[in-house]
Design a protein around this motif. Sequence first.
Motif, mmCIF file in Angstrom:
data_model
loop_
_atom_site.group_PDB
_atom_site.id
_atom_site.type_symbol
_atom_site.label_atom_id
_atom_site.label_comp_id
_atom_site.label_asym_id
_atom_site.label_seq_id
_atom_site.Cartn_x
_atom_site.Cartn_y
_atom_site.Cartn_z
ATOM 1 N N VAL A 118 5.664 0.853 28.803
ATOM 2 C CA VAL A 118 4.620 1.859 28.592
ATOM 3 C C VAL A 118 5.219 3.115 27.972
ATOM 4 N N ALA A 168 -3.209 6.407 26.879
ATOM 5 C CA ALA A 168 -2.335 5.443 27.568
ATOM 6 C C ALA A 168 -3.142 4.608 28.563
ATOM 7 N N LEU A 169 -4.059 5.250 29.281
ATOM 8 C CA LEU A 169 -4.886 4.508 30.243
ATOM 9 C C LEU A 169 -5.811 3.527 29.523
ATOM 10 N N VAL A 171 1.559 3.920 35.060
ATOM 11 C CA VAL A 171 1.177 4.215 33.671
ATOM 12 C C VAL A 171 1.193 5.724 33.422
ATOM 13 N N SER A 198 3.850 7.734 31.058
ATOM 14 C CA SER A 198 3.291 8.396 29.871
ATOM 15 C C SER A 198 3.469 9.906 29.915
ATOM 16 N N LEU A 258 -0.427 0.637 39.803
ATOM 17 C CA LEU A 258 -0.264 0.442 38.353
ATOM 18 C C LEU A 258 -0.746 1.674 37.580
ATOM 19 N N GLY A 318 -5.015 -4.917 29.854
ATOM 20 C CA GLY A 318 -3.930 -5.660 30.504
ATOM 21 C C GLY A 318 -4.076 -5.675 32.013
ATOM 22 N N MET A 319 -4.516 -4.554 32.580
ATOM 23 C CA MET A 319 -4.692 -4.499 34.032
ATOM 24 C C MET A 319 -5.826 -5.414 34.478
ATOM 25 N N SER A 357 7.712 -2.835 33.125
ATOM 26 C CA SER A 357 6.415 -2.406 32.597
ATOM 27 C C SER A 357 6.410 -0.908 32.324
ATOM 28 N N SER A 393 -3.845 0.518 28.508
ATOM 29 C CA SER A 393 -3.399 -0.334 29.606
ATOM 30 C C SER A 393 -4.549 -1.032 30.328
#
Length: 330
Positions: free
Chosen positions: A223, A259-260, A307, A311, A303, A266-267, A219, A263
Motif C-alpha cells: 500500500v 487510498a481507501l 491502509v 498511506s 485492515l 480488495g477488502m 500488504s 483498497s
Amino acid sequence: GGALLDQLMEALGSLPGVTVAALSDGVPLDRRGNFGRVASVDNPDEAEGRLVVEFTRVTDGFFQAIGTPVLQGRGFRPGDDHTSEPVVVVTSPLAERLWPGRSAVGQQLLWPAGSDAAAPRTVVGVVGRVASSRATQDWPHVFIPLRQSYSSTLMIVLRTAAEGSSLAAPFREAFRSVDPGLPMPRLLPGEAVVARATRDQRATGRLGAGLGLVILLLSAIGVYGVVSLAVSHRTREIGLRMAMGATRGEVIRTVLGDALRLSAPGMILGGLVAAGAAAGARSMLLGMSPLDPVSFLSAGGVLLVVVLVASLGPALRASSIQPVRALKSE
C-alpha cells in the motif's frame, strides 16, 4: 459395586474445598468417547430414525460438577440403580431431533438401537449442550446412570472452590481410606484437559496468526508503495491545488480517501474468500460461527487502520509539496 461408589463419592465429596463429587466413564474433551445408536420407540425398526450419539455413564452430581444446567426434568439420583426403571438424560440437540416440538421428558428411546441388547429407557431430564470428547466434533449426547450400567474404567469428577495443588494430599488420603487396593488416579485440572484437547487447533491458530502478520506487513508495504507512486505522478496536480488555496489537511484527506477507495475492492473480495475458507475450516473453529460478525468486523477494522497508516507517510509528503517547485518540475 454400588456400595464402593457410595463410599468413594462420600469420601471425596467431604474434602475441604470440594463442592461436588461424581464418577463417570468420560468427561467432555477427554479424546476417548463412547458411541452408539439410539432411536425413539415410535420408530424402532426404521434405520433412518437411528441416530449416532456419544454416551457417557455418570453418577448423580455429574452435571453440577461439569457446570451443565438441567433444562427440563431432573438429573440422576442415587436411587437410579439396577433395581429401578432404566432412565437416561439427553442433551437438548438430541431431544429436538427425536421429539421436535414436544417435551422429551417422559419419552422413551431405545439404547443401543439396532442391537439384540436394545432396551427402552425413559428420559427423565434434558441438559444443555455438552462438548464432545473430541474438540472438532459435536455429537448429540446420551447420559446413562452408572449404577445401571457399570464401566470398568472410571474417572472422578470434582468441582472445587480451592486450588488443585492444595487438594492433592487430602485426595490421596481419602482415596486410600476407601480401598487401599484401588489404583491411585492422576489429578488433572480442567484447564489441562481443555489444553490437551485443543492442542492441534491452537498450534494451527498460532501458525495462521504468524502467517497473517507476515501477509499484513507485506500488504502495508505494498500500500505504501502504490500510494507513494500515485502521489509522485500527481505532484503537479497537488501543487496546482495548493496554489489555488487547498490546505494541507485537504490534501492529506484526499490522498487517504484515494487510498481507501483503491483498497475497498480488495477488502471486499478478501472478505468473501475468507468467508469461504472459514466455512471449509468449520471443524477448527471450536464452536465459533464461520461468519462471526465480530471477527469479520474486527479484521476489516484492522485492515482499514493498516491502509491509513501505510498511506499516511505519502499523504504527509504530498501535503508538504511547494506549489512553485511542483510547477517548475513539470
